[in-house]
Enzyme design. Sequence first.
Site, PDB file in Angstrom:
ATOM      1  N   HIS A  43       0.837  -1.203   0.000  1.00 29.86           N
ATOM      2  CA  HIS A  43       0.000   0.000   0.000  1.00 29.86           C
ATOM      3  C   HIS A  43       0.876   1.260   0.000  1.00 29.86           C
ATOM      4  O   HIS A  43       0.583   2.236  -0.693  1.00 29.86           O
ATOM      5  CB  HIS A  43      -0.865   0.078   1.273  1.00 29.86           C
ATOM      6  CG  HIS A  43      -1.849  -1.035   1.427  1.00 29.86           C
ATOM      7  ND1 HIS A  43      -1.757  -1.971   2.427  1.00 29.86           N
ATOM      8  CD2 HIS A  43      -2.962  -1.337   0.716  1.00 29.86           C
ATOM      9  CE1 HIS A  43      -2.786  -2.808   2.341  1.00 29.86           C
ATOM     10  NE2 HIS A  43      -3.522  -2.459   1.298  1.00 29.86           N
ATOM     11  N   GLN A  67     -17.909  -6.634  -0.560  1.00 31.41           N
ATOM     12  CA  GLN A  67     -17.023  -7.495  -1.338  1.00 31.41           C
ATOM     13  C   GLN A  67     -16.624  -8.769  -0.591  1.00 31.41           C
ATOM     14  O   GLN A  67     -15.764  -9.515  -1.049  1.00 31.41           O
ATOM     15  CB  GLN A  67     -15.795  -6.717  -1.823  1.00 31.41           C
ATOM     16  CG  GLN A  67     -14.807  -6.288  -0.756  1.00 31.41           C
ATOM     17  CD  GLN A  67     -13.715  -5.400  -1.335  1.00 31.41           C
ATOM     18  OE1 GLN A  67     -13.945  -4.227  -1.619  1.00 31.41           O
ATOM     19  NE2 GLN A  67     -12.526  -5.948  -1.524  1.00 31.41           N
TER      20      GLN A  67
HETATM   21  O1  PAF Z   1      -7.795  -3.836  -3.017  1.00 29.22           O
HETATM   22  C1  PAF Z   1      -8.459  -3.452  -2.027  1.00 29.22           C
HETATM   23  O2  PAF Z   1      -7.943  -3.209  -0.945  1.00 29.22           O
HETATM   24  C2  PAF Z   1      -9.970  -3.295  -2.168  1.00 29.22           C
HETATM   25  O3  PAF Z   1     -10.504  -4.277  -2.990  1.00 29.22           O
HETATM   26  C3  PAF Z   1     -10.391  -1.889  -2.636  1.00 29.22           C
HETATM   27  C4  PAF Z   1      -9.868  -1.571  -4.021  1.00 29.22           C
HETATM   28  C5  PAF Z   1      -9.875  -0.852  -1.652  1.00 29.22           C
HETATM   29  C6  PAF Z   1     -11.908  -1.799  -2.675  1.00 29.22           C
HETATM   30  O4  PAF Z   1     -12.474  -2.071  -1.446  1.00 29.22           O
END
Ligand code: PAF
Length: 285
Positions: A43, A67
């Site tokens: 990140h 998700q």
């Molecule tokens: O990759 C992630 O951390 C998630 O899928 C995202 C893109 C932040 C969407 O919730």
Amino acid sequence: MTDRRGIGIIGGVREMQEFSNGLRKEGKTIAFVPTMGALHEGHLSLMREGKRHGDVLVASVFVNPAQFGRNEDFNSYARDTDGDLRKMESAGVDIAFFPRADEIYPPGYETYVEVTELGKPLCGRFRPGHFRGVATVVLKLFNIVKPDTALFGQKDYQQLQIIRKMVSDLNLEVDIIGMPIVREESGLAMSSRNSYLSPEEREKAACLSLALRRIKKSFDEGERDSLALLREGYDVLAGASIGEVDYLEIRDGETLGDKAAASPGDVAALAVRIGNARLIDNTVL
Ligand code: PAF
């Protein structure tokens, strides 16, 4: 907005929209890194790169319920707001956006976005509804943060292709930048879910990147038959006696269509379950 040393913190959707509107009126550009927190070097590499693509860098932390499947790890997903803030600050984030779930999905919420074909293979087969949740939240975050540029990691290769397609299909004015996978010394791709691994499992998990490296080496040496390439990858995984392999496949790098014969630009991708973790990784051939 509250300020904590060098970083502004925004929690409200309306406040974030107004802040972004103000920046845009001043002619400032916005770079954006959406995350689900539990931040790691992967990140932070997106954030550092994001600094170069906008006057103001916004990063969001939102563990997106839409998700996660019913039996997945939404409740146990690592949450570390203080640690995340410290890391964001060190990576040069200007604004940390922490929306609340009831503002993103208020009662009665019913609108979802689906990238129909790209969402079907690979992880789509094992996580029904996952990419619909991803596309929906990313579109919502784009509408709230109003970025010029957004950065995503290539570890989530299918997610990246789906977001690119959504941006193109829906004429969104956001440049999408895909960033290389950041790996631990063992080769294990960095992931918030690596924290679920015991020390022994973490050692075994190095075989994921090893399997992909073996496939890439064979491809570089001239092998083009996908089954032959995949067999080499499976041999590595079998040797490490890990848990279940959800998939190990070679697919077109853009359409994610099936490839009997591999060609440059295709992707070898896998998902494997080790202990309580489901890990994904990939390499572009
Ligand atoms: O990759 C992630 O951390 C998630 O899928 C995202 C893109 C932040 C969407 O919730």
